[in-house]
Design an enzyme around this catalytic site. Structure first.
Site, short mmCIF file in Angstrom:
data_model
loop_
_atom_site.label_atom_id
_atom_site.label_comp_id
_atom_site.label_asym_id
_atom_site.label_seq_id
_atom_site.Cartn_x
_atom_site.Cartn_y
_atom_site.Cartn_z
N ARG A 1 41.27 32.13 48.98
CA ARG A 1 40.70 32.69 47.74
C ARG A 1 40.34 31.58 46.76
O ARG A 1 39.33 31.66 46.06
CB ARG A 1 41.69 33.67 47.10
CG ARG A 1 41.71 35.03 47.76
CD ARG A 1 42.61 35.99 47.01
NE ARG A 1 42.54 37.32 47.61
CZ ARG A 1 41.70 38.27 47.24
NH1 ARG A 1 40.86 38.04 46.25
NH2 ARG A 1 41.70 39.45 47.83
N TYR B 1 45.36 36.34 60.41
CA TYR B 1 44.14 35.63 60.80
C TYR B 1 44.23 34.20 60.28
O TYR B 1 44.99 33.88 59.36
CB TYR B 1 42.89 36.32 60.25
CG TYR B 1 42.86 36.58 58.77
CD1 TYR B 1 42.35 35.64 57.88
CD2 TYR B 1 43.34 37.77 58.24
CE1 TYR B 1 42.32 35.88 56.51
CE2 TYR B 1 43.32 38.03 56.89
CZ TYR B 1 42.80 37.08 56.02
OH TYR B 1 42.77 37.34 54.67
N ASP C 1 37.29 46.47 41.77
CA ASP C 1 38.59 47.14 41.70
C ASP C 1 38.74 47.98 40.44
O ASP C 1 39.49 48.96 40.44
CB ASP C 1 39.72 46.10 41.75
CG ASP C 1 39.99 45.60 43.15
OD1 ASP C 1 39.38 46.12 44.10
OD2 ASP C 1 40.82 44.68 43.30
#
Length: 400
Positions: free
Chosen positions: A109, A214, A291
């Site tokens: 991120r 992942y 969001d």
């Protein structure tokens, strides 16, 4: 203190806010971005950017930088919780990019945030500006910040997350606890000698829980999800779990799962929440994005991707409508985005239940469905808001 006048104020300097600002600039419009933190710090270790997000970031000219910082998974695999048997295996890499027209990236991120912020104008990114109040005016929206400064904006976009202050101005609903919670971790790949296919995105599915992991750089990012507790003590956020709680919950699972979860100290336990899509995404000259409009469970990895989609569509709607056409712009944006956002929210919620099935006939049906990638995944990853702005699946294809 004097009030500053701006045309477009974006509240929130995260993935959604910065993507929107860049998308607006690409269409000849400038925004001012207001972020409450005094420095850009993305919460969470990693994020999966699927084709429906990466194609938009590529169009913004960020493809090369993000590709250089990302890992492209080799496959998407689903495994049985105890035996480790591969239930479904779909190639990613070049095959995925050919199928969906854009790559799949696993990326820190912080790397994504840094790329977006470097592409934006530091003079138009205002840090340390925590929004305290939103008031409608005849000619705009008055924004009051905790430091006492005020801004009068012609248009306001609330990209300020699940606890959005702009949303409180538009809608009174609050996040809904899903009845599930998760533990997060990032493990160096060389600490996982038993991990099969370390460069694949993998789901381990079992009764009452699942584990997703992942690769990101030289590490493996994981999210371990469990049913419960029945109630969460407060809205969103996390709590400290009892020592060894995570390892005990997965004690009967495959040794690879136990190796992964035990390789790093136990994280806090995060409640998994969703935010019901409000009846209206806008009020007057204020509108919601990402969001703030539709926070969802992480089981399709689509929170960031749907936010990026929102940004592309909203930028187009605002540009097409012109400076005083906010009502038509917001109405069009909501008509295009709300059905798709709700469909992905519903699919993410239902997928949680599907991944937690006990062994038996129902799990067998799920496994068979997971072997058909396009049947339940294609409508999400293949979406392109430029060519198909309002894509929702047939009901049967919404989840495995």
């Amino acid at each position: 203190m004097a009030t500053t006048d701006v045309d477009i104020a974006v509240i929130g300097g995260g993935i959604g806010g910065l993507t929107l600002a860049l998308a607006l600039r690409q269409r000849g419009l400038e925004a001012e971005v207001f972020e409450q933190a005094d420095a850009l710090r993305e919460v969470g270790a990693a994020v999966a950017i699927a084709a429906n997000g990466s194609r938009i970031l590529q169009r913004l000219g960020l493809g090369d930088q993000l590709a250089a910082a990302a890992v492209v998974p080799t496959a998407l695999q689903y495994r049985h919780w105890r035996s480790g048997t591969v239930v479904a295996d779909h190639p990613v890499g070049d095959a995925y990019a050919r199928r969906f027209g854009a790559p799949f990236w696993g990326i820190h991120r912080a790397s994504l945030q840094r790329t977006l912020s470097e592409a934006w104008d530091v003079e138009r990114l205002h840090l340390g500006r925590c929004l305290a109040g939103v008031s409608d005016r005849a000619d705009g929206v008055l924004l009051t910040f905790r430091d006492g400064r005020t801004v009068n904006a012609r248009t306001v976009i609330g990209a300020d997350g699940v606890h959005s202050q702009v949303r409180r101005h538009i809608d009174a609903s609050v996040p809904v606890y899903s009845g599930t919670s998760g533990f997060r971790g990032m493990v160096p790949t060389d600490a996982l000698p038993s991990l099969p296919s370390p460069s694949a995105v993998q789901f381990w599915m079992g009764p009452g829980g699942h584990v997703l992991h992942y690769a990101v750089g030289e590490s493996v990012n994981f999210l371990a999800v469990l049913d419960g507790p029945e109630r969460w003590p407060h809205q969103a956020g996390h709590v400290d779990a009892g020592q060894g709680e995570l390892n005990a919950a997965f004690a009967d699972w495959h040794p690879v799962v136990r190796e992964l979860l035990g390789a790093v100290p136990q994280s806090p336990r995060w409640g998994l929440f969703t935010l019901p899509s409000p009846l209206h995404w806008s009020r007057g000259r204020s509108v919601l994005l990402g969001d703030a409009a539709h926070a969802m469970l992480p089981h399709h990895g689509q929170g960031a991707n749907l936010t990026i989609e929102d940004a592309a569509v909203l930028a187009r709607c605002i540009a097409d409508a012109g400076p005083e056409g906010y009502e038509s712009a917001f109405g069009r944006y909501e008509r295009l985005r709300r059905p798709r956002a709700r469909a992905v929210q519903r699919a993410s919620w239902d997928t949680s239940e599907a991944l937690h099935l006990p062994d038996g006939p129902t799990a067998d049906i799920r496994d068979e469905r997971l072997r058909t990638l396009d049947g339940w995944l294609g409508w999400i990853h293949g979406h392109d808001p430029e060519s198909h702005p309002a894509s929702v699946p047939p009901l049967a294809d919404a989840h495995p």
